[in-house]
Design an enzyme around this catalytic site. Structure first.
Site, PDB file in Angstrom:
ATOM      1  N   ASP A 117       2.610   4.159   5.386  1.00 38.33           N
ATOM      2  CA  ASP A 117       1.202   4.552   5.401  1.00 38.33           C
ATOM      3  C   ASP A 117       0.306   3.655   6.250  1.00 38.33           C
ATOM      4  O   ASP A 117      -0.886   3.564   6.006  1.00 38.33           O
ATOM      5  CB  ASP A 117       0.658   4.573   3.969  1.00 38.33           C
ATOM      6  N   GLU A 160       9.765   7.114   2.891  1.00 42.08           N
ATOM      7  CA  GLU A 160       8.873   6.793   1.773  1.00 42.08           C
ATOM      8  C   GLU A 160       7.744   7.812   1.701  1.00 42.08           C
ATOM      9  O   GLU A 160       6.574   7.485   1.530  1.00 42.08           O
ATOM     10  CB  GLU A 160       8.336   5.363   1.883  1.00 42.08           C
ATOM     11  N   GLU A 218      -4.649   3.472   3.394  1.00 39.97           N
ATOM     12  CA  GLU A 218      -3.270   3.925   3.293  1.00 39.97           C
ATOM     13  C   GLU A 218      -3.120   5.304   2.645  1.00 39.97           C
ATOM     14  O   GLU A 218      -2.270   6.103   3.057  1.00 39.97           O
ATOM     15  CB  GLU A 218      -2.434   2.896   2.529  1.00 39.97           C
ATOM     16  N   HIS A 251      -3.889  -8.803  -1.419  1.00 41.26           N
ATOM     17  CA  HIS A 251      -4.338  -8.534  -0.053  1.00 41.26           C
ATOM     18  C   HIS A 251      -5.059  -7.204   0.125  1.00 41.26           C
ATOM     19  O   HIS A 251      -5.630  -6.950   1.181  1.00 41.26           O
ATOM     20  CB  HIS A 251      -3.144  -8.551   0.919  1.00 41.26           C
ATOM     21  N   ARG A 273      -7.465  -4.175   0.634  1.00 41.47           N
ATOM     22  CA  ARG A 273      -8.864  -4.104   1.062  1.00 41.47           C
ATOM     23  C   ARG A 273      -9.786  -3.697  -0.088  1.00 41.47           C
ATOM     24  O   ARG A 273     -10.875  -4.233  -0.246  1.00 41.47           O
ATOM     25  CB  ARG A 273      -9.014  -3.103   2.212  1.00 41.47           C
ATOM     26  N   HIS A 276      -2.210 -14.235   2.110  1.00 38.01           N
ATOM     27  CA  HIS A 276      -2.266 -13.291   3.226  1.00 38.01           C
ATOM     28  C   HIS A 276      -3.104 -13.882   4.358  1.00 38.01           C
ATOM     29  O   HIS A 276      -4.023 -14.667   4.128  1.00 38.01           O
ATOM     30  CB  HIS A 276      -2.894 -11.974   2.747  1.00 38.01           C
TER      31      HIS A 276
END
Length: 371
Positions: free
Chosen positions: A98, A120, A134, A210, A212, A242
């Protein structure tokens, strides 16, 4: 007889971990010509993974030289990959998951009317902005896809609900288990400072953050960590941070210096797998770790409001706690204090595969073109 040409397009560390087993299987098949494109979206971190598995890209786009925006990343991949597609003329393009690389890779192939294989496929939260971007990336990629390689039956049901034809969906497990089995069998050197951490007598809580959509609430996660460190003298926090500078700024202002809080640079995949193996449990907002940890019999507290890995929640290998300080503290205390509760996390079968996913995917591709 003309070989089947399969192009794999990846650009990030998680994509590398999950796609390298497929690339190796493709490279070892005498009936297939494998072409591997690295967009360089996470170049340094992905290069570590490629070196670990001794894989060399046929093309390396290095798109991140000038710190591009998300829009520029997608546009650059689309333009540069289109040139490669015109040159190589693959029979199928494989993308994973993604990311921006996934979206642009699938779109570039679609514009050339080249079939897309989505590895996936079918992960869904059904929340547009969680995870962002994503969730929408994978939904859009699904529209371009010809062969949907779903990890679980739940992922298949998600695709069927979106009117994907059943004969285009293949439940194959997750290649992350293939990669984990491969890397766990290696006997490589672990840096001395990491060895001293995993060999000490403390119980280790592995922490990764990590996402967003979590940035405004990470401080709540770190408050829970601070509470646990003060309450338990026999634990330590291992936190590979990260590279996102926003995450790093929040960490520096939220986590005090403490000899039992180990703030580390990102670890290569082998070393990280060893830290996972030595952990007592894991707090994470990562997707891949939710799949890997059950294979290592490690409980996972998912620091997200929702997860597309709902099979792990249903199987009892994952516990969704969000970013709520009190919820993280409460579940961590239960894992630290209640051995029965702790062991309940890995009494059930890992829902994410048996380590043979790459072979299944390559077999499906060959059968598709032979028929």
């Amino acid at each position: 007889m003309k070989k089947l040409k399969v192009m794999s397009v990846i650009g990030t560390r998680p994509e590398g971990i999950k796609m390298i087993p497929i690339i190796k299987t493709l490279q070892n098949d005498p009936m297939i010509e494998s072409v591997f494109v690295n967009t360089g979206q996470h170049k340094d971190q992905l290069d570590q993974v490629l070196n670990l598995f001794s894989i060399i890209p046929d093309y390396d786009l290095e798109i991140m030289k000038n710190k591009p925006s998300l829009e520029q990343i997608i546009a650059t991949i689309l333009i540069e990959l289109s040139k490669i597609l015109d040159k190589e003329k693959p029979d199928i393009v494989l993308v994973h998951g993604d990311t921006a690389t996934t979206l642009a890779g699938a779109q570039a192939a679609f514009f050339r009317q080249i079939p897309v294989g989505h590895v996936e496929a079918g992960l869904r939260t059904f929340e547009k902005y969680s995870p962002f971007p994503e969730e929408m990336n994978r939904q859009v990629v699904g529209k371009y896809t010809t062969l949907h390689f779903a990890a679980t039956e739940t992922n298949k049901l998600n695709l069927l609900a979106e009117m994907v034809k059943e004969d285009e969906i293949f439940v194959v497990g997750n290649t992350v288990i293939d990669a984990l089995i491969d890397v766990s069998s290696k006997q490589l050197e672990i840096p001395a400072h990491i060895r001293s951490i995993i060999d000490n007598p403390y119980r280790t809580i592995l922490l990764t953050t990590h996402r967003r959509e979590n940035l405004d609430e990470l401080n709540d996660v770190y408050k829970a960590v601070n509470h646990l460190i003060k309450e338990y003298n026999d634990i330590q926090i291992v936190f590979p941070i990260h590279r996102n500078p926003v995450v790093r700024n929040i960490v520096s202002s939220s986590l005090p210096k403490n000899p039992r809080i180990h703030l580390l640079e990102p670890l290569d995949y082998y070393v990280f797998s060893q830290v996972m193996k030595h952990s007592h449990f894991i707090i994470t907002d990562s997707g891949g770790i939710q799949e890997e940890a059950p294979a290592l019999k490690k409980p996972v507290l998912v620091a997200r409001k929702s997860t597309e890995r709902i099979e792990g929640v249903e199987a009892g290998t994952l516990k969704l706690v969000g970013t709520n300080t009190e919820a993280i503290i409460k579940e961590s205390q239960k894992l630290l204090d209640d051995s029965g509760y702790y062991h309940s996390f890995f009494q059930n079968k890992n829902p994410y595969g048996d380590g043979k996913t790459s072979e299944k995917i390559v077999s499906v591709i060959k059968n598709y073109f032979s028929s």
